[in-house]
Structure formats: C-alpha cells, structure tokens
Design an enzyme around this catalytic site. Sequence first.
Site, PDB file in Angstrom:
ATOM      1  N   CYS A  14      24.009  -0.855  68.215  1.00 23.47           N
ATOM      2  CA  CYS A  14      23.540  -0.085  69.374  1.00 23.47           C
ATOM      3  C   CYS A  14      24.707   0.064  70.343  1.00 23.47           C
ATOM      4  O   CYS A  14      25.865  -0.096  69.941  1.00 23.47           O
ATOM      5  CB  CYS A  14      22.318  -0.746  70.016  1.00 23.47           C
ATOM      6  SG  CYS A  14      22.631  -2.398  70.683  1.00 23.47           S
ATOM      7  N   ASN A  17      24.975  -4.068  72.296  1.00 26.33           N
ATOM      8  CA  ASN A  17      24.734  -5.248  71.443  1.00 26.33           C
ATOM      9  C   ASN A  17      24.073  -6.391  72.219  1.00 26.33           C
ATOM     10  O   ASN A  17      24.299  -7.561  71.930  1.00 26.33           O
ATOM     11  CB  ASN A  17      26.041  -5.742  70.765  1.00 26.33           C
ATOM     12  CG  ASN A  17      25.820  -6.768  69.654  1.00 26.33           C
ATOM     13  OD1 ASN A  17      26.691  -7.608  69.419  1.00 26.33           O
ATOM     14  ND2 ASN A  17      24.702  -6.734  68.979  1.00 26.33           N
ATOM     15  N   CYS A  19      20.517  -5.617  73.419  1.00 21.52           N
ATOM     16  CA  CYS A  19      19.070  -5.330  73.384  1.00 21.52           C
ATOM     17  C   CYS A  19      18.613  -4.934  71.983  1.00 21.52           C
ATOM     18  O   CYS A  19      18.015  -5.731  71.259  1.00 21.52           O
ATOM     19  CB  CYS A  19      18.707  -4.229  74.387  1.00 21.52           C
ATOM     20  SG  CYS A  19      19.101  -4.636  76.103  1.00 21.52           S
ATOM     21  N   ARG A  20      18.870  -3.682  71.579  1.00 18.17           N
ATOM     22  CA  ARG A  20      18.267  -3.164  70.343  1.00 18.17           C
ATOM     23  C   ARG A  20      18.864  -3.747  69.069  1.00 18.17           C
ATOM     24  O   ARG A  20      18.115  -4.116  68.151  1.00 18.17           O
ATOM     25  CB  ARG A  20      18.380  -1.629  70.322  1.00 18.17           C
ATOM     26  CG  ARG A  20      17.555  -0.970  71.402  1.00 18.17           C
ATOM     27  CD  ARG A  20      17.957   0.477  71.607  1.00 18.17           C
ATOM     28  NE  ARG A  20      19.309   0.578  72.143  1.00 18.17           N
ATOM     29  CZ  ARG A  20      19.988   1.697  72.280  1.00 18.17           C
ATOM     30  NH1 ARG A  20      19.446   2.851  71.885  1.00 18.17           N
ATOM     31  NH2 ARG A  20      21.199   1.704  72.799  1.00 18.17           N
ATOM     32  N   SER A  21      20.200  -3.814  68.978  1.00 12.51           N
ATOM     33  CA  SER A  21      20.758  -4.301  67.697  1.00 12.51           C
ATOM     34  C   SER A  21      20.535  -5.800  67.491  1.00 12.51           C
ATOM     35  O   SER A  21      20.305  -6.222  66.349  1.00 12.51           O
ATOM     36  CB  SER A  21      22.226  -3.900  67.526  1.00 12.51           C
ATOM     37  OG  SER A  21      23.043  -4.426  68.540  1.00 12.51           O
ATOM     38  N   ASP A 132      16.492   3.284  74.319  1.00 14.36           N
ATOM     39  CA  ASP A 132      17.303   2.286  75.028  1.00 14.36           C
ATOM     40  C   ASP A 132      16.461   1.691  76.166  1.00 14.36           C
ATOM     41  O   ASP A 132      16.075   2.406  77.088  1.00 14.36           O
ATOM     42  CB  ASP A 132      18.549   2.989  75.575  1.00 14.36           C
ATOM     43  CG  ASP A 132      19.503   2.018  76.251  1.00 14.36           C
ATOM     44  OD1 ASP A 132      19.120   0.860  76.505  1.00 14.36           O
ATOM     45  OD2 ASP A 132      20.646   2.436  76.525  1.00 14.36           O
TER      46      ASP A 132
HETATM   47  P1  4NP Z   1      21.601  -1.881  73.917  1.00 12.20           P
HETATM   48  O1  4NP Z   1      21.214  -1.625  75.456  1.00 12.20           O
HETATM   49  O2  4NP Z   1      22.560  -0.772  73.548  1.00 12.20           O
HETATM   50  O3  4NP Z   1      20.292  -1.750  73.212  1.00 12.20           O
HETATM   51  O4  4NP Z   1      22.225  -3.253  73.851  1.00 12.20           O
HETATM   52  C1  4NP Z   1      22.141  -1.475  76.490  1.00 12.20           C
HETATM   53  C2  4NP Z   1      22.824  -2.586  76.957  1.00 12.20           C
HETATM   54  C3  4NP Z   1      23.711  -2.455  78.005  1.00 12.20           C
HETATM   55  C4  4NP Z   1      23.901  -1.209  78.585  1.00 12.20           C
HETATM   56  C5  4NP Z   1      23.221  -0.089  78.119  1.00 12.20           C
HETATM   57  C6  4NP Z   1      22.334  -0.231  77.061  1.00 12.20           C
HETATM   58  N1  4NP Z   1      24.793  -1.087  79.683  1.00 12.20           N
HETATM   59  O5  4NP Z   1      24.856   0.019  80.261  1.00 12.20           O
HETATM   60  O6  4NP Z   1      25.459  -2.069  80.041  1.00 12.20           O
END
Ligand code: 4NP
Length: 163
Positions: A14, A17, A19-21, A132
């Site tokens: 994702c 790294n 939340c989703r992954s 997201d």
């Molecule tokens: P992920 O979510 O891609 O599912 O881990 C996010 C984590 C951090 C951010 C955006 C999405 N960020 O903007 O820091």
Amino acid sequence: MTDSTAPYRILFVCLGNICRSPAGENIMQALVKKARYSEAITCDSAGTMDWHRGKLPDARMRQAATEHGYEFKGAARQVLATDLKDFDLVLAMDRSNLADLQALDPNGNDKENIRLFGSYCTGNEFPEEVPDPYYGGEEGFHTVIRMVENGCEGILAEYKNKQ
Ligand code: 4NP
C-alpha cells in the site's frame, strides 16, 4: 527452474505500510496458519513510500484488528524493485499503488506477478480498490479488515486450485 519445495511468497503493498498492507500480511498469515499452509505460503508487506519506516501498524488499525480477533505485527518498510523478483505475487491495495509498482518494472518483466488485491475479492460487496482509511474514521479500518479477509480467502482458494 522453479523449486517446488520453496514456499509461495506473497507481498502486500500500500502507500504507507501501516494500514492496508499490514492487514493483508497479518490476515493472510492467520488464514494460512489456520489452513495449515504455513510451510507452503509466506507473507510480507511494504509501502510505496518511506514515511513510516520501522513503525508498527497504525494504532487505529491494530485496535480494529483486535476487535476482529487478530494481533497485527510488523515494521514498515519501503518496497524495492528487487521485491518484484523475490516474491511470487505482489498485491497492490489500490490503482495508485499498482502504478507505482509497475513503474519499478519498466520493462514489464514481472508484470504477471503484480496484481490488484481487489481482483481476489468475491461477491459484489467490495470495490476494486481497498479504500485508504488513514484520513477517515474508525469504520474505515473495519472495512479494510472485511475486504482483506474476503480477498485473502480468494488468494488461498486460487493457490489450492493450482496445487
Ligand atoms: P496505508 O495508509 O497506505 O494503508 O498504510 C496510509 C498511511 C499513511 C499515510 C497515508 C495512507 N500518510 O499519509 O502518512
């Protein structure tokens, strides 16, 4: 030649790294363990960005995981071009992640291994991309878990079918 005794390696990707992954990695690992495939399938996760290197999954993601009966572990890292060779299946959580992975493979050598995670989901309850949850409310994290559980069942079913 491929080594038929080597485990099948899956990488979930994702943006951050956190939340989703990590949900993909931890839920797939739990499913694989329950199905007694831990020797056959290994899982990891990475982000297209380096913003959260070394961090545990987001606290809101871990809280939602606990409520669904999981304990999410991991330390964030950025995806590398070599990951596209080292893993048998590289799964992008959304189309932007997919485009970033494809940019690491400009000649398309690994294109068969790079796929959108949502392509493994069954039924019409889920969108094509894992939404997201980072800037949204608590419910978004539960949505991630439900969608990831469904897709991981699909990945395992496909793996079993190929054996
Ligand atoms: P992920 O979510 O891609 O599912 O881990 C996010 C984590 C951090 C951010 C955006 C999405 N960020 O903007 O820091």
